[in-house]
Design a protein around this motif. Structure first.
Motif, PDB file in Angstrom:
ATOM      1  N   UNK A 210       0.822  -1.221   0.000  1.00 43.29           N
ATOM      2  CA  UNK A 210       0.000   0.000   0.000  1.00 43.29           C
ATOM      3  C   UNK A 210       0.849   1.261   0.000  1.00 43.29           C
TER       4      UNK A 210
ATOM      5  N   UNK B  58       2.602   2.257   2.593  1.00 45.09           N
ATOM      6  CA  UNK B  58       2.560   2.849   3.931  1.00 45.09           C
ATOM      7  C   UNK B  58       3.867   2.649   4.683  1.00 45.09           C
TER       8      UNK B  58
ATOM      9  N   UNK C  24       0.605   7.772  -2.687  1.00 46.58           N
ATOM     10  CA  UNK C  24      -0.702   7.122  -2.664  1.00 46.58           C
ATOM     11  C   UNK C  24      -1.158   6.821  -4.082  1.00 46.58           C
TER      12      UNK C  24
ATOM     13  N   UNK D 129      -4.143   5.974  -6.444  1.00 44.90           N
ATOM     14  CA  UNK D 129      -5.589   6.143  -6.443  1.00 44.90           C
ATOM     15  C   UNK D 129      -6.356   4.871  -6.824  1.00 44.90           C
TER      16      UNK D 129
ATOM     17  N   UNK E 298      -7.769   0.416   0.773  1.00 42.69           N
ATOM     18  CA  UNK E 298      -7.157  -0.317   1.887  1.00 42.69           C
ATOM     19  C   UNK E 298      -8.128  -0.372   3.057  1.00 42.69           C
TER      20      UNK E 298
ATOM     21  N   UNK F  26      -8.214  -1.478   7.058  1.00 36.97           N
ATOM     22  CA  UNK F  26      -7.265  -1.747   8.132  1.00 36.97           C
ATOM     23  C   UNK F  26      -7.694  -2.887   9.051  1.00 36.97           C
TER      24      UNK F  26
ATOM     25  N   UNK G  48      -7.125  -2.680  12.296  1.00 33.91           N
ATOM     26  CA  UNK G  48      -7.719  -1.970  13.438  1.00 33.91           C
ATOM     27  C   UNK G  48      -8.893  -1.115  12.971  1.00 33.91           C
ATOM     28  N   UNK G  49      -9.739  -0.759  13.923  1.00 36.18           N
ATOM     29  CA  UNK G  49     -10.869   0.118  13.644  1.00 36.18           C
ATOM     30  C   UNK G  49     -10.346   1.534  13.359  1.00 36.18           C
ATOM     31  N   UNK G  50     -10.503   2.002  12.125  1.00 36.34           N
ATOM     32  CA  UNK G  50     -10.010   3.340  11.797  1.00 36.34           C
ATOM     33  C   UNK G  50     -11.129   4.253  11.328  1.00 36.34           C
ATOM     34  N   UNK G  51     -12.364   3.877  11.629  1.00 37.35           N
ATOM     35  CA  UNK G  51     -13.496   4.749  11.334  1.00 37.35           C
ATOM     36  C   UNK G  51     -13.304   6.046  12.130  1.00 37.35           C
TER      37      UNK G  51
ATOM     38  N   UNK H 289     -14.099  10.112   1.368  1.00 41.15           N
ATOM     39  CA  UNK H 289     -13.238  10.187   0.183  1.00 41.15           C
ATOM     40  C   UNK H 289     -13.863  11.019  -0.924  1.00 41.15           C
TER      41      UNK H 289
ATOM     42  N   UNK I 244     -14.106   2.601   1.929  1.00 43.03           N
ATOM     43  CA  UNK I 244     -13.089   2.287   0.924  1.00 43.03           C
ATOM     44  C   UNK I 244     -13.734   1.945  -0.411  1.00 43.03           C
TER      45      UNK I 244
ATOM     46  N   UNK J  90      -5.523   6.265  11.518  1.00 44.64           N
ATOM     47  CA  UNK J  90      -6.581   7.126  10.982  1.00 44.64           C
ATOM     48  C   UNK J  90      -6.005   8.108   9.968  1.00 44.64           C
TER      49      UNK J  90
ATOM     50  N   UNK K  64      -7.404   7.485   1.257  1.00 44.28           N
ATOM     51  CA  UNK K  64      -8.662   7.879   0.617  1.00 44.28           C
ATOM     52  C   UNK K  64      -8.486   9.168  -0.180  1.00 44.28           C
TER      53      UNK K  64
END
Ligand SMILES: Nc1ncnc2c1ncn2[C@@H]1O[C@H](COP(=O)(O)OP(=O)(O)OP(=O)(O)O)[C@@H](O)[C@H]1O
Ligand SMILES: [Mg+2]
Lengths: 279, 283
Positions: free
Chosen positions: A72, A74, A94, A96, A100, A102, A104-107, A120, A168, B177, B184
């Motif tokens: 990705x 990262x 990045x 386009x 991705x 994740x 973990x919870x990345x909301x 987005x 996503x 995050x 995005x």
């Protein structure tokens, strides 16, 4: 090294193979400074073709997230090359085409479900009305109808992960990288998520690289499983998963083909789990 | 639940009544019944006045009890209670606002740039270790006896509170995050606006309620040391005349101002942070 166990007749039209989307060659990653180095990934090479759903399977800590993060962009890689289509993947750039999800919870907790899913599109500057229509249909696809105005903390873990998934997918990525997106969910919720994901994927056929340590999940979803060894992650095996589609996440598990392939890969995987434990 | 609430209200009210009664009659009652050496000096109306005396001082200072009429009294005195309150409130507000904006900006910039943070660290530590109050005479020398010196004092006090909290808040933003936002399509500026600021906001707001009281303290101290108007000035004048009742009036007005400001900040906070569980109105 490569053994193929297909439950449906192997594809005969080998000549018309779809193009390669992700090409990983000789990829390695070493964490830490000179004195205390940890090799997490060691000389891994594989390819993912257009429309393939590839599961990257391996015991915990074998370097699956590390590989995916490098793909990705990262995380900087220590050696090797990664290409997406014709482009070299470099850390910080990045792409386009890539989406991705994740581990973990990345909301974003300060945004409502709608605003999370539309994030987005919003920063891409899509007009409000178009955005609303798209978000609306995404919410419906994810089975979140009625929760558009809720904040994430009012949702269950499974619902939050649906939000992350739709956030996503709404960007319509051609390539989807997913890092154990359902790892934190209970078995039942996980099956529900498998249904949702299968529905979407069987319709849209994105190219997917899906990290998991759950063999049942890999078999349910993927068309191919890449098996990694215990740390340092090396390529151990490569299985085709030829179950017919559309698949049903629940009844598929009851078929003899599923059981046969499960047992077959289980032995290979079991060795790696034992090696992880022995450390 | 409501039963409990009623009980709590009852006891709160009872305590208030006891305090007011002891304040009003305690000293006289003690003097009448106890030997002289046992009378508590702290209750002496010379120091703490009496509720009734405070009330009549309030009427006098607020120009409600002037023979010449309220409006004549108001225009005769350019630091009457109303003007003094407005001046103190206004200076507190502007000091709070500028200090907050500058503190948030500096906290965000240094919080996002490791490089700048390293450069400025010794300066921040050095400046922060100066007791802010020690600067007040200097600030009055620089900016005069008027409102500006009070605003600057309050702003400096508030700045450091907001700076440190914003800095910490910015540092503790979830890196995944940020990565998610980038993937995005967010640019560095968009990440700052849509991820860093909202998630640092919880830290910022945690410091806003204390900051507003600090701003008030800054303004009052400024008015003590040198001012033409304001509640602090009223207190100093009353002290010169050893008038405890008038001091108490100013102190009560400050209390109300402080409560009002804290209330406004809290309302703002619960609106902007409604995504956090402790501010959920629906629960
Ligand atoms: N930032 C880091 N610094 C040092 N070592 C790290 C770092 N991140 C990961 N590692 C090490 O690299 C190895 C692989 O980590 P990785 O997160 O890729 O595992 P994983 O296969 O995703 O595991 P899981 O299934 O538990 O998520 C682990 O042994 C871990 O200890
Ligand atoms: Mg992982």
């Amino acid at each position: 090294m490569t053994s193929t166990v297909a439950s449906s007749p192997a594809s005969s039209a080998k000549a018309l193979e779809p193009r390669t989307r992700i090409a990983v060659a000789g990829l390695s990653k070493t964490y830490g400074a000179a004195s205390r180095q940890v090799t997490a990934v060691d000389n891994v090479s594989f390819e993912v073709r257009q429309g393939e759903f590839v599961a990257l399977l391996g015991p915990s800590g074998c370097g699956k997230s590390t590989i995916l993060n490098m793909v990705a962009g990262l995380l900087p890689k220590s050696a090797g090359s990664i290409r997406i289509d014709a482009d070299d993947v470099e850390q910080g750039l990045v792409n386009r085409k890539v989406g991705y999800v994740f581990q973990r919870d990345t909301v974003f907790p300060w945004r409502t479900v709608e605003a999370n899913i539309g994030y987005g599109l919003e920063i891409a500057g899509l007009p409000r009305q178009q955005r609303r229509d798209k978000v609306e249909s995404a919410i419906e696809t994810a089975g979140l109808t009625g929760f558009g105005r809720s904040f994430p903390r009012m949702l269950s873990g499974g619902m939050r992960q649906r939000v992350a998934l739709m956030r996503t997918l709404i960007m319509e990525p051609e390539i989807l990288l997913m890092d154990e997106p359902f790892g934190a969910l209970d078995t039942h919720t996980k099956l529900e998520m498998h249904k949702t994901l299968l529905d979407i994927w069987e319709r849209e056929r994105q190219t997917v690289l899906f990290v998991t340590h759950d063999l049942g999940e890999a078999l349910t979803l993927s068309s191919r499983i890449i098996l990694l060894s215990a740390r340092p992650g090396r390529l151990k095996d490569d299985f085709a998963v030829g179950f017919a589609r559309p698949r049903d996440a629940v009844s598929l598990r009851e078929t003899p083909e599923f059981a046969r392939l499960y047992t077959h890969i289980w032995h290979s995987l079991g060795e790696e789990f034992r090696r992880t434990k022995a450390k | 639940m409501t039963q409990r609430r009623f009980e709590i209200l009852f006891w709160q009210f009872a305590i208030l009544v006891v305090i007011l009664a002891v304040w009003q009659w305690g000293y006289d009652a003690c003097k009448a019944t106890l030997p002289k050496s046992l009378v508590p000096g702290i209750l002496d109306p010379y120091f703490i006045s009496k509720p009734t005396a405070i009330w009549s001082s309030f009427l006098k200072l607020a120009c409600f009890a002037d023979k010449a009429g309220t409006s004549a009294c108001l225009s005769a005195n350019d630091n009457n209670l109303w003007i003094a309150t407005l001046v103190t409130l206004k200076n507190t507000w502007w000091g709070f606002l500028w200090g907050t904006l500058a503190g948030i900006a500096a906290g965000l910039i240094l919080g996002r740039s490791e490089f700048l943070a390293k450069i400025f660290e010794p300066y921040v530590v050095a400046l922060n270790s100066i007791p802010r109050i020690a600067l007040v005479p200097l600030i009055i020398l620089m900016f005069g006896l008027g409102d500006l010196s009070k605003i600057v004092t309050a702003a400096i006090v508030v700045f450091f509170v907001l700076f440190f909290n914003t800095f910490e808040g910015t540092r503790s933003v979830d890196r995944d995050q940020i990565a998610a936002a980038r993937l995005l399509g967010a640019s560095e500026m968009t990440v700052l606006r849509t991820v860093v600021v909202p998630s640092a906001l919880a830290w910022v707001f945690a410091s806003l309620t204390p900051a507003v009281s600090f701003a008030l303290i800054g303004v009052i101290v400024g008015e003590f040391i040198g001012a033409e108007r304001g509640l602090g000035k009223l207190i100093i004048e009353a002290e010169a005349r050893a008038n405890a009742a008038e001091m108490m009036v100013s102190i009560f007005v400050m209390m109300i101002v402080g409560i009002g400001l804290a209330y406004i900040v809290r309302r703002l906070q619960s609106h902007l942070l409604r995504w956090q569980p402790q501010f959920d109105q629906q629960q």
